[in-house]
Design an enzyme around this catalytic site. Structure first.
Site, short mmCIF file in Angstrom:
data_model
loop_
_atom_site.label_atom_id
_atom_site.label_comp_id
_atom_site.label_asym_id
_atom_site.label_seq_id
_atom_site.Cartn_x
_atom_site.Cartn_y
_atom_site.Cartn_z
N GLU A 295 0.87 -1.19 0.10
CA GLU A 295 -0.02 0.03 0.10
C GLU A 295 0.83 1.30 -0.21
O GLU A 295 1.70 1.22 0.96
CB GLU A 295 -0.94 0.14 1.06
CG GLU A 295 -2.02 -1.16 1.07
CD GLU A 295 -2.60 -1.47 -0.14
OE1 GLU A 295 -3.08 -0.19 -0.82
OE2 GLU A 295 -2.68 -2.48 -0.56
N CYS A 329 -1.72 9.47 3.94
CA CYS A 329 -1.52 9.34 2.54
C CYS A 329 -2.88 9.38 1.76
O CYS A 329 -3.00 9.80 0.70
CB CYS A 329 -1.33 7.52 2.46
SG CYS A 329 -2.68 6.81 3.28
P1 NAP Z 1 9.06 4.76 3.42
O1 NAP Z 1 10.14 5.62 3.56
O2 NAP Z 1 8.70 4.00 2.10
O3 NAP Z 1 9.16 3.45 4.46
C1 NAP Z 1 8.14 2.43 4.96
C2 NAP Z 1 8.85 1.39 5.52
O4 NAP Z 1 9.78 0.70 4.59
C3 NAP Z 1 9.69 1.84 6.79
O5 NAP Z 1 9.35 0.98 7.75
C4 NAP Z 1 11.06 1.77 6.24
O6 NAP Z 1 12.04 1.58 7.31
C5 NAP Z 1 10.82 0.65 5.44
N1 NAP Z 1 11.99 0.74 4.09
C6 NAP Z 1 12.72 1.58 3.78
N2 NAP Z 1 13.48 0.77 2.75
C7 NAP Z 1 13.42 -0.50 2.82
C8 NAP Z 1 14.10 -1.24 1.94
N3 NAP Z 1 14.83 -1.24 0.99
N4 NAP Z 1 13.51 -2.74 2.06
C9 NAP Z 1 12.44 -2.83 3.13
N5 NAP Z 1 12.00 -1.91 3.88
C10 NAP Z 1 12.56 -0.66 3.74
O7 NAP Z 1 7.60 5.39 3.48
P2 NAP Z 1 7.47 6.51 5.15
O8 NAP Z 1 7.94 7.86 4.79
O9 NAP Z 1 7.61 5.70 6.21
O10 NAP Z 1 5.79 6.50 4.92
C11 NAP Z 1 5.00 7.53 4.20
C12 NAP Z 1 4.69 6.88 2.84
O11 NAP Z 1 3.57 5.85 3.28
C13 NAP Z 1 3.82 7.98 1.82
O12 NAP Z 1 4.27 7.75 0.71
C14 NAP Z 1 2.33 7.80 2.29
O13 NAP Z 1 1.65 7.88 1.16
C15 NAP Z 1 2.59 5.89 2.27
N6 NAP Z 1 1.47 5.69 3.18
C16 NAP Z 1 0.43 4.86 2.48
C17 NAP Z 1 -0.58 4.06 3.18
C18 NAP Z 1 -1.73 3.63 2.33
O14 NAP Z 1 -2.64 2.76 2.88
N7 NAP Z 1 -1.53 3.58 1.03
C19 NAP Z 1 -0.92 4.66 4.57
C20 NAP Z 1 0.13 5.27 5.28
C21 NAP Z 1 1.10 5.90 4.32
P3 NAP Z 1 13.20 2.96 7.75
O15 NAP Z 1 12.27 3.68 8.31
O16 NAP Z 1 14.01 2.23 8.44
O17 NAP Z 1 13.72 3.53 6.31
#
Ligand code: NAP
Length: 525
Positions: A295, A329
């Site tokens: 997601e 999001c």
């Molecule tokens: P993110 O930077 O993509 O990080 C999400 C998770 O992925 C974190 O736990 C992060 O860990 C981990 N991660 C990073 N690099 C990775 C890799 N190479 N392999 C596996 N995991 C990895 O997103 P965010 O900044 O936390 O959240 C914001 C984003 O989430 C926005 O784009 C928002 O729209 C989206 N979102 C979507 C929904 C939905 O339901 N569609 C809901 C909420 C949020 P680290 O923190 O250690 O890097």
């Protein structure tokens, strides 16, 4: 490894957990008392939880209060690649035993998670205020949603445990049962650090899977508190792992490991696509296709039609754009307004935005808190600079120096073209682009001019335009004459189209199927 032997005892019908507005003096006093209790615990260090035991590595991840970066919220021992591999291997090894836990028992544990979170609600709210920069009402909505996910999935599991009978062939007894998948990796974001983490984790556990939870590096303390709750609710010590660590170090190891059966991810588009790609490649010793539920981001639009109630549209846009500093999001980052009401809308919008207060969220007078981190603060301010060139700055446009907290004023940029970067790219902060549409049809074209398709809203009193929006507005969650944030578990199953993800519909009746596989059994009688 059967999940379906006995039908669990029915739970009372699902109802959403009430959310507190913290408007009454006694609610505010209770909130401040919870904050004082949590403050006394700040700066503690937290171990990893791997293969049923606590691990300390001495390599610490420090989590800070985004309102006051000098305040350390928690210090977390970080996993390295070897410990990440150990976590998934042990989750795989324990899966055959855990998956035999009767469904009734798993349902009871999920419901107990909800009960414990409810008991600790104000304390968990306070952790979210300090670690995630949420205002009290936003924090309470997050904790309430976590409770809702657990309660809802407990009830859904009861239904899955007694599946509908298939057509019966003459001379046969035919059935279809649901089995869990195996060891899964749960990767949540920081923006709903309790709700999304609890929802994905409990959905996987209640269906009989074992998990490795890799929390966001921005909000590891809330994850450590959640691991305490899983233990207190009775989940076996080896059914879950807490594998804190940087996504770039442990993420790939967990996703690529041949014993990983599924990955449940919520986060940005780029990380989601990378996970999807890495998981698709089979590794030596892997005997399944990994299932990925991803997601991802949004660039959500609200259409304001010439036949809309403008005051209500302005309120909906402001709440959707600036609630939790635009870091949802589902946040509205594009307002698409019919030219007949464009100027009037902008005047009303500017007046309303001017009333928003920004400051430390522990003070309930503030409507907006900080953005999550120094890097988010920098990136959002860079987008604002881009936006000033792409459109006309109407409100905000500035931030505090990061050493004083990661605050950014609610920002409105008007007259934005649909090809502009701030119209197309997810900024994930309090920045709203406003674009003029010739008429309703044009507004709909502009709204759909996006690679994302998560949420959207339309304000109009015209029934035919509502019908057009239902048919043509290509989003997973469409709202009519209300804001585009605030999805409620059960009522608004949540998930988006296109680059917003796999549309798994969290909080909906189909969600648990993401964690199950169906087995058909035909017996000759
Ligand atoms: P993110 O930077 O993509 O990080 C999400 C998770 O992925 C974190 O736990 C992060 O860990 C981990 N991660 C990073 N690099 C990775 C890799 N190479 N392999 C596996 N995991 C990895 O997103 P965010 O900044 O936390 O959240 C914001 C984003 O989430 C926005 O784009 C928002 O729209 C989206 N979102 C979507 C929904 C939905 O339901 N569609 C809901 C909420 C949020 P680290 O923190 O250690 O890097």
């Amino acid at each position: 490894m059967t999940t379906t032997a006995t039908a669990p005892r029915a739970l009372a019908p699902f109802v959403n957990e009430p959310v507190s507005a913290f408007s009454k003096p006694e609610e505010q006093a209770a909130a401040q008392a919870a904050l004082a209790k949590v403050r006394a615990e700040l700066g503690r260090d937290y171990p990893l939880w791997i293969a049923g035991a606590a691990h300390k590595t001495g390599d610490l991840l420090t989590s800070v209060n985004p309102s006051k970066p000098s305040e350390i919220v928690g210090k977390h021992h970080k996993a390295d690649a070897a410990r990440a591999a150990r976590a998934i291997e042990d989750a795989h090894a324990f899966f055959p035993e855990y998956s035999r836990t009767p469904a009734e028992k798993r349902v009871e544990m999920a419901a107990r998670v909800a009960a414990i979170i409810r008991e600790r609600k104000l304390e968990l709210d306070a952790w979210l205020v300090l670690e995630a920069g949420k205002t009290w009402p936003e924090a309470d909505a997050d904790v309430s949603e976590a409770i809702d996910f657990c309660e809802y999935y407990a009830r859904q599991m009861q239904k899955m445990a007694v599946p509908e009978k298939p057509v019966q062939m003459p001379g046969e007894r035919d059935e279809m049962i649901y089995l869990p998948l195996g060891a899964g990796v749960i990767i949540p974001p920081w923006n709903f650090p309790l709700a999304i983490m609890a929802g994905m984790s409990v959905a996987a556990l209640v269906t009989g899977n074992t998990i490795v939870l890799k929390p966001s590096s921005e909000t590891p303390t809330i994850a450590a508190k959640f691991a305490e709750v899983l233990a207190a609710a009775g989940f076996p010590a080896r059914s879950y792992n807490l594998c804190t660590g940087s996504g770039s170090v442990v993420g790939d190891v967990l996703v690529e490991h041949p014993k990983t059966r599924f990955v449940s991810f919520t986060g940005s588009r780029d990380v989601g696509l990378r996970i999807n790609e890495l998981a698709a490649k089979p590794r030596k010793g892997q005997i399944w296709i990994k299932r990925v539920v991803a997601e991802m981001g949004g660039k959500d639009a609200i259409i304001v039609d010439r036949e809309a109630d403008l005051d209500s549209a302005v309120t909906g846009v402001v709440q959707s754009a600036y609630g939790y500093q635009g870091q949802k999001c589902s946040a509205c980052s594009r307002a698409i307004v019919d030219q007949a009401v464009y100027d009037e809308f902008l005047t009303k919008l500017q007046a309303k935005v001017a009333t928003l207060t920004v400051g430390a969220p522990e003070d309930s007078k503030n409507y907006m808190g900080p953005v999550i981190s120094k890097s988010a603060h920098k990136s959002i301010l860079e987008y604002i600079d881009v936006g000033k060139k792409e459109g006309r700055l109407l409100s905000g446009g500035t931030g505090t120096p990061p050493s004083d907290g990661y605050f950014i004023q609610p920002t409105v940029i008007a007259d934005v073209d649909s090809k502009a970067r701030i119209f197309q790219e997810e900024i994930f902060g309090p920045v709203l682009a406003v674009t003029k549409a010739r008429d309703f049809e044009h507004a709909m074209q502009l709204a759909n001019d996006s690679e994302y398709g998560l949420t959207g809203a339309v304000y109009t009193k015209n029934a035919d335009k509502i019908r057009q929006a239902r048919e043509n507005f290509f989003v997973g969650n469409l709202y009519i004459n209300r804001k585009c944030t605030g999805a409620m578990v059960g009522a608004h199953p949540f998930g988006g189209f296109n680059m917003s993800g796999t549309d798994s519909k969290a909080g909906g009746p189909d969600y648990l199927l993401m964690f199950l596989q169906a087995k058909s059994i035909a017996e000759k009688i």
